[in-house]
Design a protein around this motif. Structure first.
Motif, PDB file in Angstrom:
ATOM      1  N   GLN A 133      -0.667   7.020   8.240  1.00 15.77           N
ATOM      2  CA  GLN A 133       0.300   6.546   7.247  1.00 15.77           C
ATOM      3  C   GLN A 133      -0.399   5.947   6.029  1.00 15.77           C
ATOM      4  O   GLN A 133      -1.315   5.135   6.151  1.00 15.77           O
ATOM      5  CB  GLN A 133       1.211   5.474   7.863  1.00 15.77           C
ATOM      6  CG  GLN A 133       2.267   4.971   6.883  1.00 15.77           C
ATOM      7  CD  GLN A 133       3.110   3.817   7.422  1.00 15.77           C
ATOM      8  OE1 GLN A 133       2.783   3.232   8.449  1.00 15.77           O
ATOM      9  NE2 GLN A 133       4.179   3.486   6.728  1.00 15.77           N
ATOM     10  N   MET A 152       0.970   4.201   2.158  1.00 16.07           N
ATOM     11  CA  MET A 152       2.191   3.805   1.463  1.00 16.07           C
ATOM     12  C   MET A 152       1.840   3.406   0.034  1.00 16.07           C
ATOM     13  O   MET A 152       0.782   2.811  -0.199  1.00 16.07           O
ATOM     14  CB  MET A 152       2.853   2.658   2.212  1.00 16.07           C
ATOM     15  CG  MET A 152       4.318   2.469   1.872  1.00 16.07           C
ATOM     16  SD  MET A 152       4.557   1.302   0.502  1.00 16.07           S
ATOM     17  CE  MET A 152       4.937  -0.170   1.424  1.00 16.07           C
ATOM     18  N   TYR A 196       3.475   1.715  -3.618  1.00 16.66           N
ATOM     19  CA  TYR A 196       4.552   0.813  -4.024  1.00 16.66           C
ATOM     20  C   TYR A 196       4.421   0.470  -5.500  1.00 16.66           C
ATOM     21  O   TYR A 196       3.301   0.287  -6.003  1.00 16.66           O
ATOM     22  CB  TYR A 196       4.420  -0.447  -3.176  1.00 16.66           C
ATOM     23  CG  TYR A 196       5.240  -1.639  -3.608  1.00 16.66           C
ATOM     24  CD1 TYR A 196       6.506  -1.852  -3.073  1.00 16.66           C
ATOM     25  CD2 TYR A 196       4.737  -2.555  -4.541  1.00 16.66           C
ATOM     26  CE1 TYR A 196       7.260  -2.964  -3.459  1.00 16.66           C
ATOM     27  CE2 TYR A 196       5.487  -3.660  -4.923  1.00 16.66           C
ATOM     28  CZ  TYR A 196       6.748  -3.864  -4.385  1.00 16.66           C
ATOM     29  OH  TYR A 196       7.489  -4.949  -4.761  1.00 16.66           O
ATOM     30  N   ILE A 229      -7.023   5.439   1.968  1.00 17.36           N
ATOM     31  CA  ILE A 229      -6.152   5.127   0.825  1.00 17.36           C
ATOM     32  C   ILE A 229      -6.836   5.628  -0.453  1.00 17.36           C
ATOM     33  O   ILE A 229      -7.961   5.239  -0.729  1.00 17.36           O
ATOM     34  CB  ILE A 229      -5.928   3.606   0.694  1.00 17.36           C
ATOM     35  CG1 ILE A 229      -5.449   3.002   2.014  1.00 17.36           C
ATOM     36  CG2 ILE A 229      -4.952   3.304  -0.430  1.00 17.36           C
ATOM     37  CD1 ILE A 229      -5.402   1.473   2.005  1.00 17.36           C
ATOM     38  N   PRO A 230      -6.148   6.452  -1.249  1.00 14.33           N
ATOM     39  CA  PRO A 230      -6.811   6.967  -2.463  1.00 14.33           C
ATOM     40  C   PRO A 230      -6.816   5.937  -3.592  1.00 14.33           C
ATOM     41  O   PRO A 230      -6.248   6.160  -4.659  1.00 14.33           O
ATOM     42  CB  PRO A 230      -5.977   8.209  -2.817  1.00 14.33           C
ATOM     43  CG  PRO A 230      -4.661   8.024  -2.147  1.00 14.33           C
ATOM     44  CD  PRO A 230      -4.852   7.091  -0.982  1.00 14.33           C
ATOM     45  N   ALA A 260      -6.620   6.184  -7.767  1.00 11.41           N
ATOM     46  CA  ALA A 260      -5.538   5.472  -8.447  1.00 11.41           C
ATOM     47  C   ALA A 260      -6.095   4.638  -9.601  1.00 11.41           C
ATOM     48  O   ALA A 260      -5.558   4.665 -10.710  1.00 11.41           O
ATOM     49  CB  ALA A 260      -4.781   4.590  -7.455  1.00 11.41           C
ATOM     50  N   THR A 281       1.341  -2.422  -8.628  1.00 12.86           N
ATOM     51  CA  THR A 281       1.427  -1.309  -7.686  1.00 12.86           C
ATOM     52  C   THR A 281       0.659  -1.721  -6.443  1.00 12.86           C
ATOM     53  O   THR A 281      -0.233  -2.560  -6.509  1.00 12.86           O
ATOM     54  CB  THR A 281       0.819   0.001  -8.231  1.00 12.86           C
ATOM     55  OG1 THR A 281      -0.537  -0.234  -8.619  1.00 12.86           O
ATOM     56  CG2 THR A 281       1.596   0.528  -9.432  1.00 12.86           C
ATOM     57  N   MET A 282       1.037  -1.136  -5.313  1.00 13.24           N
ATOM     58  CA  MET A 282       0.358  -1.505  -4.073  1.00 13.24           C
ATOM     59  C   MET A 282       0.094  -0.245  -3.261  1.00 13.24           C
ATOM     60  O   MET A 282       0.905   0.679  -3.276  1.00 13.24           O
ATOM     61  CB  MET A 282       1.225  -2.490  -3.284  1.00 13.24           C
ATOM     62  CG  MET A 282       0.458  -3.267  -2.228  1.00 13.24           C
ATOM     63  SD  MET A 282       0.477  -2.445  -0.635  1.00 13.24           S
ATOM     64  CE  MET A 282       1.796  -3.324   0.180  1.00 13.24           C
ATOM     65  N   TYR A 283      -1.046  -0.228  -2.578  1.00 13.71           N
ATOM     66  CA  TYR A 283      -1.515   0.942  -1.838  1.00 13.71           C
ATOM     67  C   TYR A 283      -1.876   0.486  -0.431  1.00 13.71           C
ATOM     68  O   TYR A 283      -2.594  -0.497  -0.272  1.00 13.71           O
ATOM     69  CB  TYR A 283      -2.739   1.543  -2.534  1.00 13.71           C
ATOM     70  CG  TYR A 283      -2.472   1.792  -4.006  1.00 13.71           C
ATOM     71  CD1 TYR A 283      -2.006   3.015  -4.454  1.00 13.71           C
ATOM     72  CD2 TYR A 283      -2.606   0.755  -4.940  1.00 13.71           C
ATOM     73  CE1 TYR A 283      -1.695   3.217  -5.786  1.00 13.71           C
ATOM     74  CE2 TYR A 283      -2.296   0.946  -6.277  1.00 13.71           C
ATOM     75  CZ  TYR A 283      -1.846   2.185  -6.692  1.00 13.71           C
ATOM     76  OH  TYR A 283      -1.527   2.370  -8.021  1.00 13.71           O
ATOM     77  N   TYR A 284      -1.394   1.200   0.559  1.00 10.36           N
ATOM     78  CA  TYR A 284      -1.490   0.762   1.946  1.00 10.36           C
ATOM     79  C   TYR A 284      -1.940   1.911   2.840  1.00 10.36           C
ATOM     80  O   TYR A 284      -1.507   3.048   2.636  1.00 10.36           O
ATOM     81  CB  TYR A 284      -0.109   0.276   2.361  1.00 10.36           C
ATOM     82  CG  TYR A 284       0.114   0.035   3.826  1.00 10.36           C
ATOM     83  CD1 TYR A 284      -0.075  -1.230   4.365  1.00 10.36           C
ATOM     84  CD2 TYR A 284       0.531   1.061   4.670  1.00 10.36           C
ATOM     85  CE1 TYR A 284       0.147  -1.460   5.720  1.00 10.36           C
ATOM     86  CE2 TYR A 284       0.750   0.844   6.026  1.00 10.36           C
ATOM     87  CZ  TYR A 284       0.564  -0.423   6.541  1.00 10.36           C
ATOM     88  OH  TYR A 284       0.784  -0.653   7.878  1.00 10.36           O
ATOM     89  N   GLY A 285      -2.749   1.630   3.811  1.00  8.08           N
ATOM     90  CA  GLY A 285      -3.133   2.667   4.767  1.00  8.08           C
ATOM     91  C   GLY A 285      -4.280   2.203   5.645  1.00  8.08           C
ATOM     92  O   GLY A 285      -4.638   1.024   5.666  1.00  8.08           O
TER      93      GLY A 285
END
Lengths: 443, 443
Positions: A299, A301, A303, B141-142, B146, B300-304
């Motif tokens: 996963q 995500m 945002y 997470i890329p 980003a 912005t937020m990036y999750y993984g």
């Protein structure tokens, strides 16, 4: 190109509304800074709009604004056209003309791409140029880039998005401030989160456009808006939001593109309950977020703000920079979409995907109600996962009863609801909302 | 290159550990699929490792595995070297050799880049080639993509990251399962989230490497690990986690790169309380997340997943594909880093940034304790934001007292704590933890 290359890109903007202003603002005010950071000189040459008299937030240099789109289309010194007028008619013609001139196109036009993207992409390829559209989905969040490039190694299994800030703002107001839908909608309009005519937002159409575009990149097929089953939030009642909260769920307008075990792909937009513990549950107000599940990465995500002048402009300029570097053309060329015919072989019916459901009904406060409900559901192969009935009763000796189900199909639910409605102990029409079971990435 | 270009990229992997296996797996099993999706033919030619006998999760075709790195370095038909041996000595030499041969380099080696990235980047530019390092920060997470591309239009104001899955797993276990640090660490080791020697994770060094790399991209300077003020979680006690939770905070190991109003840039890694309502607070277990604030895009937020065989391999293959398209070279060229000398003019002392603080001390249960504490803090210009003292008392007639402060500087806090320690009503040494005030992106 050597180490210290500097490249000048000449740019025309078509459409000088909110996002056009933001884009012009960054191009004019940040030109020096972007040159320093990237070696690219982004020169805004022309801005075209039918309305050249209304004052905007930014003042353009003399002679830059025109009401004649052809001044951009016909100017061979302009490399890149940014289409920001929206809609699916004039915008389509303009983009076609830009492509035929061999210009690169950057657009935020989700409706156009979702409906006519397939032919526009083909036209771009024929003319050996490209269309970039980071700004079309989820505003400032670089989700197109993430799907196309960052997660390129993955077979994508599913995308679950909160893709419409208007709806999310309304649903958050309803949940947090206990407002009814019309009140929350009015507030969204006053705050500028909803258009004067909010139809396309609240009926799920806008989210449908976006999930069609994202699914096309993620799964690598020519996918259109017609492939998306869409329902909106117009009929959501505050009662259901509150009962959901009580049971551990948050109501969101969810856009889903999902691959099933048999390689079928289903696309849908619908109001759905998601668990409070899910990453998407905490996405409030006008924010957007997208959860992506890939076979290698698990996963991830993303945002951020899904709309607004500067967030959208941020995405547009990102595309302009990639175009200037030459990356946009290569990435567009490399995005091999399998044909629509191939997709139709894989298109799955979203109603055939198993899901859980929330059902609210008004029952007479008599003995044996639960037994009758459970009997109907059981006959249709549905087992009850949870139930909620508060003590006390309402008008006509009725009480609201909430039932949540284990996994089942919508067809079974629809049949059950029909049968439940005909029970003598039930008043009116039951409400039914899907409970989305997002995949869990755990160890 | 025409419309239907297909390009073959010949690849060598150096380092056949966990991530090397995952990378080889995707390259071998997904070759056909990636070719279909992107038109790129990724051909794995050689895998080099000192250990060529231990069985791995994947079996390589005969002749592919070698213990001689030169078989990759000296093979002019190999376009791209993937360095996955880690460490800052042999890996550095290998990357230098690859670059001097004009090969592209993909690496996940955060320690090496944070310490020697500046000279390696220069060497890559001299040899008109590139280094790609998506996998070095936050695993799958890329986030590099980003920052470099998706948010390129923005002046980045701050990056707030949970960048070490080991620490986050430990802190989550402590908070959720009420485990002491040594127990939680042992569990992390058993589950494979922590190395046998976990020093570099728990002392914050690994997070420091990553934030140095991300800050360099975000702010466009030559930034090194030496610029990061680092403290770890070794001394975190379960008590403080629990008191924090009671007051509405979650404890995280936070990596922060922040631009202040005067264009100063500060970098630090530290255990910090963040509000339960912040997007980062919900990031649990081994997951990573990064919040980025840009002047146009807002938050912005990036999750993984920040680590693991397949998530990391996913990031490596993303880099390989960008390399194959030619985008990696262009993007690397376009990433103009201002010199280290220029950065040093802007480097700010993280301790001079105002923050809020949590202080726990052991006070004798006597009248007037709060008045004395408040007096000391007041004299140092610090005002109290919250206080917590449970009823009942511990050994020696002491009670734990928690104080949270409004914004102040660490220097004032350190001075106060010295003075508090010398008060006769205080036992032992107070504990002090920063309360990170993340920017809020609200309307």
């Amino acid at each position: 190109m050597g180490k210290n290359f500097e490249k000048k890109i000449r740019i025309g903007i078509i459409g000088f509304g909110t996002v056009g202003c933001g884009t012009a603002k960054i191009l004019l005010e940040n030109r020096e800074n972007i040159l320093k950071k990237t070696g690219l000189d982004l020169e805004l040459v022309k801005v075209a709009d039918l309305d050249i008299t209304t004052p905007r937030e930014i003042e353009l240099p003399a002679g830059m604004l025109t009401d004649n789109t052809n001044e951009i289309i016909e100017d061979d010194s302009i490399d890149l056209g940014i289409e920001l007028i929206g809609g699916t008619t004039a915008a389509k013609t303009i983009i076609e003309k830009l492509l035929k001139k061999g210009k690169g196109v950057v657009t935020a036009n989700k409706a156009l791409l979702a409906k006519h993207g397939i032919e526009l992409f083909r036209l771009a390829r024929e003319n050996e140029t490209f269309i970039s559209y980071e700004a079309s989905c989820a505003g400032g969040i670089p989700i197109v880039l993430a799907l196309r490039s960052g997660l390129a190694a993955n077979n994508i299994e599913g995308i679950y998005g909160i893709l419409n800030g208007t709806c999310n703002f309304i649903l958050t107001s309803m949940a947090v401030e206990n407002k009814d839908f019309p009140v929350a909608l009015k507030e969204a309009q006053e705050k500028g989160y909803a258009e004067a005519d909010p139809t396309l937002d609240i009926n799920g159409g806008d989210s449908g456009h976006k999930i069609a575009i994202l699914a096309s990149i993620a799964f690598g097929y020519e996918i259109s808006f017609d492939d998306v089953r869409v329902s909106g939030i117009e009929n959501i009642s505050i009662q259901d939001i509150n009962y959901g909260l009580e049971m551990g769920y948050v109501l969101k307008l969810l856009a889903v593109a999902q691959r099933d075990a048999g390689d079928g792909i289903s696309l849908r937009v619908m109001p759905a309950f998601i668990s409070k513990t899910d990453q998407l549950a905490g996405v409030s107000g006008p924010f957007n977020a997208v959860s992506v599940f890939g076979d290698a990465v698990g996963q991830t995500m993303y945002y951020g703000r899904g709309a607004g002048m500067m967030p959208t402009a941020s995405a547009i300029i990102a595309d302009v920079i990639e175009a200037g570097l030459g990356n946009a053309k290569r990435s567009f060329e490399a995005m091999k979409l399998r044909s629509r015919e191939e997709f139709l072989e894989h298109r799955a019916d979203p109603d055939e995907i198993e899901s859980r459901f929330y059902i609210r009904l008004l029952a007479l406060d008599k003995p044996g109600v639960f037994s009758k409900l459970s009997e109907v559901l059981g006959k249709n192969g549905i087992s009850i996962s949870g139930a909620l009935q508060h003590e006390g009763r309402g008008p006509n000796n009725t009480v609201p009863v909430i039932i949540t189900t284990h996994l089942t199909k919508l067809s079974a639910i629809n049949k059950s609801i029909e049968q439940i409605q005909s029970l003598s102990v039930i008043e009116g029409c039951p409400t039914c909302i899907q409970i989305a079971e997002l995949p869990e990435d755990t160890d």
